[in-house]
Design a protein around this motif. Sequence first.
Motif, PDB file in Angstrom:
ATOM      1  N   ASP A 147       0.822  -1.214   0.000  1.00 13.93           N
ATOM      2  CA  ASP A 147       0.000   0.000   0.000  1.00 13.93           C
ATOM      3  C   ASP A 147       0.851   1.257   0.000  1.00 13.93           C
ATOM      4  O   ASP A 147       0.488   2.254  -0.641  1.00 13.93           O
ATOM      5  CB  ASP A 147      -0.936  -0.001   1.215  1.00 13.93           C
ATOM      6  N   ASN A 150       1.987   1.755  -3.488  1.00 13.64           N
ATOM      7  CA  ASN A 150       0.856   2.151  -4.325  1.00 13.64           C
ATOM      8  C   ASN A 150       0.513   3.630  -4.134  1.00 13.64           C
ATOM      9  O   ASN A 150       0.197   4.333  -5.104  1.00 13.64           O
ATOM     10  CB  ASN A 150      -0.356   1.288  -4.014  1.00 13.64           C
ATOM     11  N   THR A 151       0.592   4.108  -2.901  1.00 17.68           N
ATOM     12  CA  THR A 151       0.341   5.534  -2.648  1.00 17.68           C
ATOM     13  C   THR A 151       1.379   6.399  -3.343  1.00 17.68           C
ATOM     14  O   THR A 151       1.049   7.433  -3.940  1.00 17.68           O
ATOM     15  CB  THR A 151       0.349   5.809  -1.131  1.00 17.68           C
ATOM     16  N   ASP A 154       0.683   6.182  -7.110  1.00 15.56           N
ATOM     17  CA  ASP A 154      -0.514   6.966  -7.407  1.00 15.56           C
ATOM     18  C   ASP A 154      -0.178   8.454  -7.469  1.00 15.56           C
ATOM     19  O   ASP A 154      -0.623   9.174  -8.378  1.00 15.56           O
ATOM     20  CB  ASP A 154      -1.566   6.690  -6.329  1.00 15.56           C
ATOM     21  N   LYS A 210      -0.645  -4.103  -7.909  1.00 17.54           N
ATOM     22  CA  LYS A 210      -1.556  -3.091  -7.371  1.00 17.54           C
ATOM     23  C   LYS A 210      -1.322  -1.745  -8.050  1.00 17.54           C
ATOM     24  O   LYS A 210      -2.279  -1.030  -8.387  1.00 17.54           O
ATOM     25  CB  LYS A 210      -1.383  -2.963  -5.860  1.00 17.54           C
ATOM     26  N   ALA A 211      -0.058  -1.383  -8.267  1.00 16.76           N
ATOM     27  CA  ALA A 211       0.238  -0.119  -8.957  1.00 16.76           C
ATOM     28  C   ALA A 211      -0.279  -0.153 -10.391  1.00 16.76           C
ATOM     29  O   ALA A 211      -0.808   0.846 -10.900  1.00 16.76           O
ATOM     30  CB  ALA A 211       1.736   0.156  -8.928  1.00 16.76           C
ATOM     31  N   HIS A 213      -2.878  -1.825 -11.534  1.00 18.37           N
ATOM     32  CA  HIS A 213      -4.335  -1.675 -11.512  1.00 18.37           C
ATOM     33  C   HIS A 213      -4.749  -0.256 -11.127  1.00 18.37           C
ATOM     34  O   HIS A 213      -5.771   0.251 -11.619  1.00 18.37           O
ATOM     35  CB  HIS A 213      -4.952  -2.706 -10.564  1.00 18.37           C
ATOM     36  N   THR A 214      -3.969   0.396 -10.279  1.00 17.27           N
ATOM     37  CA  THR A 214      -4.256   1.803  -9.960  1.00 17.27           C
ATOM     38  C   THR A 214      -4.165   2.662 -11.207  1.00 17.27           C
ATOM     39  O   THR A 214      -5.046   3.499 -11.473  1.00 17.27           O
ATOM     40  CB  THR A 214      -3.288   2.315  -8.881  1.00 17.27           C
ATOM     41  N   TYR A 215      -3.112   2.445 -11.997  1.00 10.53           N
ATOM     42  CA  TYR A 215      -2.984   3.205 -13.245  1.00 10.53           C
ATOM     43  C   TYR A 215      -4.112   2.842 -14.204  1.00 10.53           C
ATOM     44  O   TYR A 215      -4.736   3.727 -14.817  1.00 10.53           O
ATOM     45  CB  TYR A 215      -1.633   2.940 -13.906  1.00 10.53           C
ATOM     46  N   ASP A 217      -7.092   1.666 -13.596  1.00 13.60           N
ATOM     47  CA  ASP A 217      -8.430   2.064 -13.157  1.00 13.60           C
ATOM     48  C   ASP A 217      -8.621   3.579 -13.103  1.00 13.60           C
ATOM     49  O   ASP A 217      -9.720   4.079 -13.394  1.00 13.60           O
ATOM     50  CB  ASP A 217      -8.721   1.485 -11.768  1.00 13.60           C
ATOM     51  N   LYS A 218      -7.572   4.319 -12.752  1.00 16.27           N
ATOM     52  CA  LYS A 218      -7.731   5.748 -12.474  1.00 16.27           C
ATOM     53  C   LYS A 218      -7.178   6.680 -13.550  1.00 16.27           C
ATOM     54  O   LYS A 218      -7.655   7.815 -13.682  1.00 16.27           O
ATOM     55  CB  LYS A 218      -7.064   6.095 -11.135  1.00 16.27           C
TER      56      LYS A 218
END
Length: 421
Positions: A147, A150-151, A154, A210-211, A213-215, A217-218
């Motif tokens: 996490d 990922n922060t 992000d 996770k990183a 999927h963050t890219y 999705d967002k």
Amino acid sequence: MERDTFFYDTFPEGFVWSASSSAYQIEGGWNADGKGPSIWDNFTHTPNMVLKGHTGDVACDSYNKIDEDLYMLRALRVQTYHFSISWPRIFSNGSIESLNLAGVNYYNKLIDGLLASNITPRVTLYHWDLPQTLQDIGGWEKEELIDLFNTYADYCFKTFGDRVKFWITFNEPSVFSWEGYGTNSFPPALNKPSHLPYRVAHVVLKAHAKAFHTYDDKYRSTQKGLISISLNADWAEPKIFNNLRDVAAADRYLQFTLGWFAHPIFKNGDYPEAMKWQVGNKSELQHLSASRLPQFTEQEKNFICGTADVFCLTTYTTKIVSHNIAKLKSFSYEHDRDTAEEFDPGWPTSATKKFRAVAWGLRRLLNWIKEEYSNPPIYITGNGVATKPTSTVDDTDRIFFYKTYINEALKGYLFLFFIYK
């Protein structure tokens, strides 16, 4: 031999040429303007850890020489520049609460300068310089870093993604998982070879996914960029090409190095079968209650599989590999694969003993990737040679290395259709 024949042709229009670097190796300014210490800062500041006590405190001083760097990149006429962001330069202690705007401004200035020079930026988020404060809580062996990374990722996507369209989450994770946690050669120098490299790689794979999927999705729909991970491999040439055990050993070596991360991402979300069998079998013979190689849940496999838009590769040399059963008492990632590696004494040497210029191995490695991972687009994100400090930029060793490796890339481009950087 045919493999050593020089091929005369030209690269097609649209072929991408680039230069690359990493933050710790070039930036300097190790504690400038609010930057926090990284594990490499602490490692090199520890007596007797680095030859002659060298550090990256100043390095190329790129933190203070953006204009000079841009001038040299324009002189090289590269189309892209691949650099890494120092996590502790923008998050001093690794968390967003420690945001350091001076570091953010540095990367904004660099990115804007590249674009003004008609050079496309490509950015790696993690090139080994973990904030020391995060290592103090356990580093990459701890799930908490998923996490936290990922922060950080992000924030970078949000802040720089309007101009950066090519992201790499991690550079050479197999290298820092082994060298940093299985030996004392790289920080954090924990030297726990039996299980820790596997544990670290397991966490890093989940952090990468996770990183991604963050890219996805967002940001992808508006920023329209690509995201991947840069994996390292040497070509493994069987010692005796018609010996089935050596052929299997060479493939096993590749699965333990490249497949360790590529198989979960590009195939099925899980480790290679050869790797699971080797580590599981040795763990059982070593009277352990479970395999030293962690297992993914089905949900984690689905989450990891497919988390790269392109295949990014760093490669520097070739090894001759043969079958060799290691002693069971050696609880080690390096011994789990049951291989022996050597060099042909006739291969050209470099300033780094284990890196010899063996250009034909590049093309064979690219072909292996093409066949193993269903012909993905390939970007070579790291390739080069170490030369002695007394050498000049006109030295013949460097010229020979680039001439031969680029020629193998040309062969590969025309016959395998990949992208060389």
